[in-house]
Every structure is written in structure tokens, then in C-alpha cells.
Design an enzyme around this catalytic site. Structure first.
Site, short mmCIF file in Angstrom:
data_model
loop_
_atom_site.label_atom_id
_atom_site.label_comp_id
_atom_site.label_asym_id
_atom_site.label_seq_id
_atom_site.Cartn_x
_atom_site.Cartn_y
_atom_site.Cartn_z
N TYR A 75 -9.31 -9.84 9.45
CA TYR A 75 -9.53 -10.43 8.12
C TYR A 75 -9.62 -11.95 8.22
O TYR A 75 -10.27 -12.60 7.41
CB TYR A 75 -8.39 -10.06 7.18
CG TYR A 75 -8.31 -8.59 6.87
CD1 TYR A 75 -9.34 -7.96 6.19
CD2 TYR A 75 -7.22 -7.83 7.27
CE1 TYR A 75 -9.30 -6.61 5.91
CE2 TYR A 75 -7.16 -6.48 6.99
CZ TYR A 75 -8.19 -5.87 6.31
OH TYR A 75 -8.14 -4.54 6.04
N HIS A 133 -0.78 0.22 5.67
CA HIS A 133 -1.32 1.06 6.75
C HIS A 133 -0.38 2.21 7.11
O HIS A 133 0.09 2.31 8.24
CB HIS A 133 -1.63 0.22 7.99
CG HIS A 133 -2.76 -0.73 7.80
ND1 HIS A 133 -3.48 -1.24 8.85
CD2 HIS A 133 -3.33 -1.24 6.69
CE1 HIS A 133 -4.42 -2.04 8.39
NE2 HIS A 133 -4.35 -2.07 7.06
N GLU A 179 -14.39 3.80 10.27
CA GLU A 179 -14.92 4.84 11.17
C GLU A 179 -14.77 6.24 10.58
O GLU A 179 -13.79 6.53 9.89
CB GLU A 179 -14.17 4.81 12.51
CG GLU A 179 -14.38 3.55 13.31
CD GLU A 179 -13.68 3.59 14.67
OE1 GLU A 179 -12.99 4.60 14.95
OE2 GLU A 179 -13.85 2.64 15.44
N GLN A 187 0.82 -1.22 0.00
CA GLN A 187 0.00 0.00 0.00
C GLN A 187 0.85 1.26 0.00
O GLN A 187 0.34 2.37 0.10
CB GLN A 187 -0.92 -0.01 1.23
CG GLN A 187 -1.90 -1.17 1.24
CD GLN A 187 -2.67 -1.27 2.55
OE1 GLN A 187 -2.41 -0.56 3.51
NE2 GLN A 187 -3.64 -2.17 2.57
#
Lengths: 153, 369
Positions: free
Chosen positions: B262, B148, B241, B83
Site C-alpha cells: 500500500y 486479515h 488472486e 476488519q
């Protein structure tokens, strides 16, 4: 064949128990360390929910990964038993350990070092899961039908 | 031949521009730019000049709706893996005077090359080059995972900079301790120094940059005109959120969460706990929120003051109507383009959507005149 299948499924359950229990207990241990109100009923509930959840409710089914890993490892062990003389329980135990080693050590390398099984994020956790794989393999070696006449039992 | 070209043009126009009439507002969507390599963030130098980050490491310029072939020179080398990569591009509030541009990205450590960090640099945009580049933030400690990062940034009204720093996936528990940057929003001055009024400045053992903690992977950050900070973060499997963030507060991850791992495992059986803040909205199942803007334009008066959240899953934009700090309504929009990586408000009042992936597009949403 039926006996082998049942024993294989039991071995899978043994490995899954280690995967789920190690994940539950490591999470609970940490939650307790930050003063979250962990009770006996929460521990039991989480153990059961993780055993089921990690088998059927994940974004990827851990149990399928464990089944595939053990199946490949046990097949290799089965071949090796035909060409080398080694105690059956030992080679299947090593095979089970190798399967879990692949899942908790090698598989993350393909996912940018992400430990997708939370219980396997520490060295201790990885060790426990590999030990679980060895116990599952030992069980399989002890209970499944011998296929080669000159195998050591 | 001419009629064939005209036909092709009209078919192309039909494919690239779509008119939508809803009960509330009529708008059209048109593909402005395509062929971007994992676009992640957009900054508007002016109405006609945009900067766009490609996660693979280039900072691209769009002038008058045309993607310039040469990327901006001088951008530091990034770690493009998982990512990670070049993430946010943000202009200094006084950009017209100082030409300062801020970039966030993941980068490998120069010594421990298997480890990496989230880094923020600033540089001065001169022509098509970034010069005088200075690192103003590097996350601590290093991580082995390429996931992340958070990596969103916004300037507050006082000129300080908020930076979101994700939990690194493997290190989620560290979001609850103040001796690291995992799962935090940090606040620095525009030169990287520490503001004198940061909440943990005098807390023993705490990193002085930390502004809030207990976050997961924060990829949306906006600051309203009244100073309210809205942040959204990816949950695990469920539990994304939208939070109103205040300095010094704990947002709970991973001690409380509405999601599960997950793998299907329970991360925490708790969804609330005294001393930990609740989101103003959460999503189960996940929508994978990946970028956010607060609409302030005049083109769509009905949308003024609403949050627009890009969602990777299943691929749409969530319009969140607010009543102060409460989310009172959610509308799913623009769900025909696949995974949306970012949504931004352009100076002319249109919305710009960035689609995710190796052939990313910028799509303009504008009013039908």
C-alpha cells in the site's frame, strides 16, 4: 525562505531515503532467507523503485506523511528555540526523531496496529527510521537559517 | 390517502426492484433486507429461513424475507475492530439431523487482552439460540493487528472442514513457514480434531492442521462437485488472486506476488518461482474480492458452474466462467449497489448479494418470469 524550503526538502529526502532503504533491505533480507534469487541488480533496482514508489505510487503518499510530520515537528522546535536555550542542531534532530516516532509508532495505533511501512514492523526497523528522522532534523538544524539572534549554533 | 399509499408503494417498488435485460439473461434485483450492521456471510437453513452474520457480533435470522428483531442468542463475544468481528456462518452438511452451526470470528485473548486470534466454534441451533458451543479452532500465534483474518469455511465431501486463516497484515512472512496459522488454509474434522491424511501431519515443526500455505487474506472459498477447491484472496495494492488449491502446496505469498505494498514499496520483485503455485486469475488493480459462490441453481441455466465473486472495489460482482480449473471469461455484474461483501446461492436458485457497511442490505437476484 527559499533556503529554508530547499533545506527542508533535502531533510525530507534524507528521511525518505531511510524509510525506503530500510523497507527495501528488510524485504530483500527476508526474500534472500527463503532462497529467492536476489542479485545485485535486483537490490539496486528495488532501492530505486522503493524510493520513487513510496514517494509517489502508494495508496497513501508516505512522503506527504513525512513532510507533514517534519513540518509540524520543526515548527514546534522553532517555537521552543525562542523560549529555551538549546543547541539548534540538537533540538531539530530531536524534532525529526519525534516526527518519525509519531509516524512509525503512534500512527499504527490509529490503524488497528497495522504497520503500513513494512520496514517499520520490527523494533530494529522502527529504531532505524527514528534515527533517520533525527539525521534529517540534524541536517535541517545545521543548514537552515538561524532565526533567533541568541540561538546556539 | 389510499392512492397516496399506492403511489408510495409503486415508487418504493421501483426503487427496490430493478429489471435487467441483457443479451444473455433477464433478471431482476430486489432489496430483501436492509439495516444490517456490516453483514458478512449468509447460510440458508431453508428456502425461507436464512442466517446472516453481522460483523459487529450478532447472528440474525431472516424468515420469509423479514429480518427478525431478536438476534440468535448464545453467540460468543467477538472482537469487533478493524476488519475483525463475527465472520462466517456455515451449516454442518448434516444440519437437518444435528442442527450444528459453525461460526468464525476474531476474539481477544482472555489473558493477553491486547492480542487476538481467529476462532471457530460450533454450536447447536435450538429455536433462536446456539447451545453446546465448542471451540474447534483457534489460530496460533496470537496477533496484535485487527486485520486479515480470512475466516471463510467450507466442508469438503469427506466431512472435513477447511478454514481460511489470513496473514494478519503485519506477519506476512510467516505465511511461508509451517509453524503458525498465518496465511494458511487449515483442515480439521467437524469436531476440530486433525484428519489423519493432512499433508503436513508428519512434517517436523509443522502445525498438523495446515492444508495449504503462502496465502494472504483469503475471503472466498468454494468446493466444486468434483472436489476442486477454489479460493480467492486479497492482494496488497494489486495482485488479488483466484487460486485452485491443492493440499500441501505453496501459493507463494509474499515471496511472489503481482501486487505492491500500500505504501508503494515492492514486496517482492518476483511473480513466479519453482515450487510456488500460480493463480488461475489475478487482478491488477485490486477488486478486493470478499466472498464467492459456485452457482449450481436452475434459475439461471446459463450461469451454472460459474463462480460469482463479490468485490468491494469498485463494488460489483465478477462472474467467472470456468473450463475445468481454468478461468476463461470474466463479466462485471451488479455494479449499481456499491461495495459487495458476499454473494451466496439461495436454495431456490436466486443469488443473494450482501452489501458492505453499517446499513448493509441483502439483495436478491432472480429470474424474470
Amino acid at each position: 525562505m527559499l533556503r529554508t524550503t530547499v533545506v527542508f526538502l533535502m531533510a525530507t529526502l534524507i528521511a525518505m531515503f531511510f524509510v525506503a532503504a530500510q523497507t527495501s533491505l528488510s524485504n530483500l533480507w527476508w526474500l534472500s532467507s527463503v532462497d529467492m534469487p536476489i542479485t545485485g541488480s535486483i537490490i539496486i533496482s528495488m532501492l530505486l523503485r522503493d524510493l520513487i514508489g513510496m514517494s509517489v505510487a502508494g495508496a497513501f503518499p508516505i512522503i506527504a506523511v513525512v513532510v507533514a510530520g517534519l513540518a509540524i515537528a520543526f515548527f514546534v522546535a522553532h517555537i521552543l528555540l525562542k523560549i529555551i536555550s538549546i543547541e539548534r542542531k540538537i533540538i531539530y534532530a530531536l524534532a525529526g526523531g519525534a516526527a518519525l516516532f509519531a509516524i512509525v509508532v503512534l500512527m499504527p495505533l490509529a490503524f488497528y496496529n497495522l504497520d503500513l511501512i513494512a520496514g517499520a514492523r520490527t523494533l530494529l526497523g522502527k529504531g532505524i527510521l527514528i534515527t533517520g528522522g533525527m539525521i534529517a532534523g540534524y541536517y535541517f538544524g545545521a543548514k537552515s537559517k538561524k532565526v533567533v539572534a541568541n540561538e546556539k549554533s | 390517502m389510499k392512492s397516496l399509499n399506492l403511489g408510495s408503494f409503486l415508487i418504493g417498488l421501483f426503487l427496490h426492484s430493478t429489471l435487467i435485460f441483457s443479451n444473455e439473461v433477464a433478471y431482476k434485483t430486489e432489496v430483501v433486507v436492509e439495516g444490517l450492521d456490516n453483514p458478512w456471510s449468509i447460510a440458508f437453513v431453508s428456502e425461507n429461513q436464512w442466517l446472516v452474520t453481522e460483523r459487529s457480533g450478532d447472528l440474525r435470522t431472516v424468515k420469509d424475507g423479514i429480518l427478525q428483531s431478536d438476534p440468535v442468542a448464545g453467540v460468543p463475544e467477538v472482537l469487533f475492530a478493524g476488519q475483525g468481528g463475527l465472520s462466517e456462518v456455515l451449516l454442518h452438511p448434516k444440519f437437518s439431523e444435528n442442527r450444528l452451526v459453525y461460526l468464525s470470528f476474531s476474539e481477544s485473548d482472555s489473558v493477553e487482552t491486547k492480542l487476538n486470534r481467529l476462532t471457530v466454534v460450533r454450536g447447536r441451533l435450538e429455536g433462536n439460540s446456539l447451545v453446546d458451543i465448542k471451540t474447534i479452532f483457534g489460530s496460533h500465534p496470537l496477533r496484535k493487528t485487527a486485520a486479515h483474518y480470512g475466516a471463510r469455511m467450507k466442508f469438503m465431501a469427506d466431512g472435513t472442514l477447511l478454514i481460511t486463516s489470513g496473514d494478519g497484515f503485519n506477519y506476512r512472512e510467516k505465511a511461508q513457514s509451517l509453524d503458525n496459522h498465518f496465511g494458511k488454509i487449515v483442515r480439521v474434522n467437524d469436531d476440530g480434531s486433525i484428519p489423519a491424511d493432512n499433508p503436513f501431519l508428519n512434517t517436523p515443526g509443522a502445525l498438523p492442521e495446515i492444508w495449504s500455505y503462502g496465502h494472504r487474506n483469503l475471503q472466498g472459498l468454494v468446493i466444486a462437485d468434483d472436489g476442486t477447491v477454489f479460493e480467492h484472496e486479497h492482494g496488497p495494492k494489486g495482485g488479488d488472486e483466484l487460486n485452485v488449491v491443492e493440499p500441501g502446496k505453496n501459493y507463494g505469498w509474499p515471496a511472489i506476488t503481482y501486487g505492491v505494498d500500500y505504501s508503494g514499496a515492492i514486496i517482492s520483485p518476483f511473480t513466479d518461482q519453482p515450487g510456488m503455485e500460480q493463480p488461475i486469475q489475478y487482478w491488477v488493480p485490486s477488486i478486493a474480492p470478499s466472498g464467492m459462490t459456485l452457482y449450481r441453481g436452475d434459475m439461471f441455466p446459463m450461469w451454472k458452474g460459474d463462480l460469482f465473486i463479490a468485490a468491494l472495489v469498485p463494488g460489483d460482482v465478477r462472474r467467472i466462467e470456468l473450463d475445468g480449473e481454468k478461468a476463461i471469461n470474466e463479466t462485471i455484474m451488479f455494479n449499481e449497489f456499491g461495495r459487495i461483501r458476499d454473494v451466496a446461492s439461495a436454495p431456490d436458485g436466486s443469488l443473494i448479494l450482501a452489501t458492505d457497511g453499517a446499513n448493509g442490505k441483502l439483495i436478491r437476484v432472480s429470474a424474470v418470469k
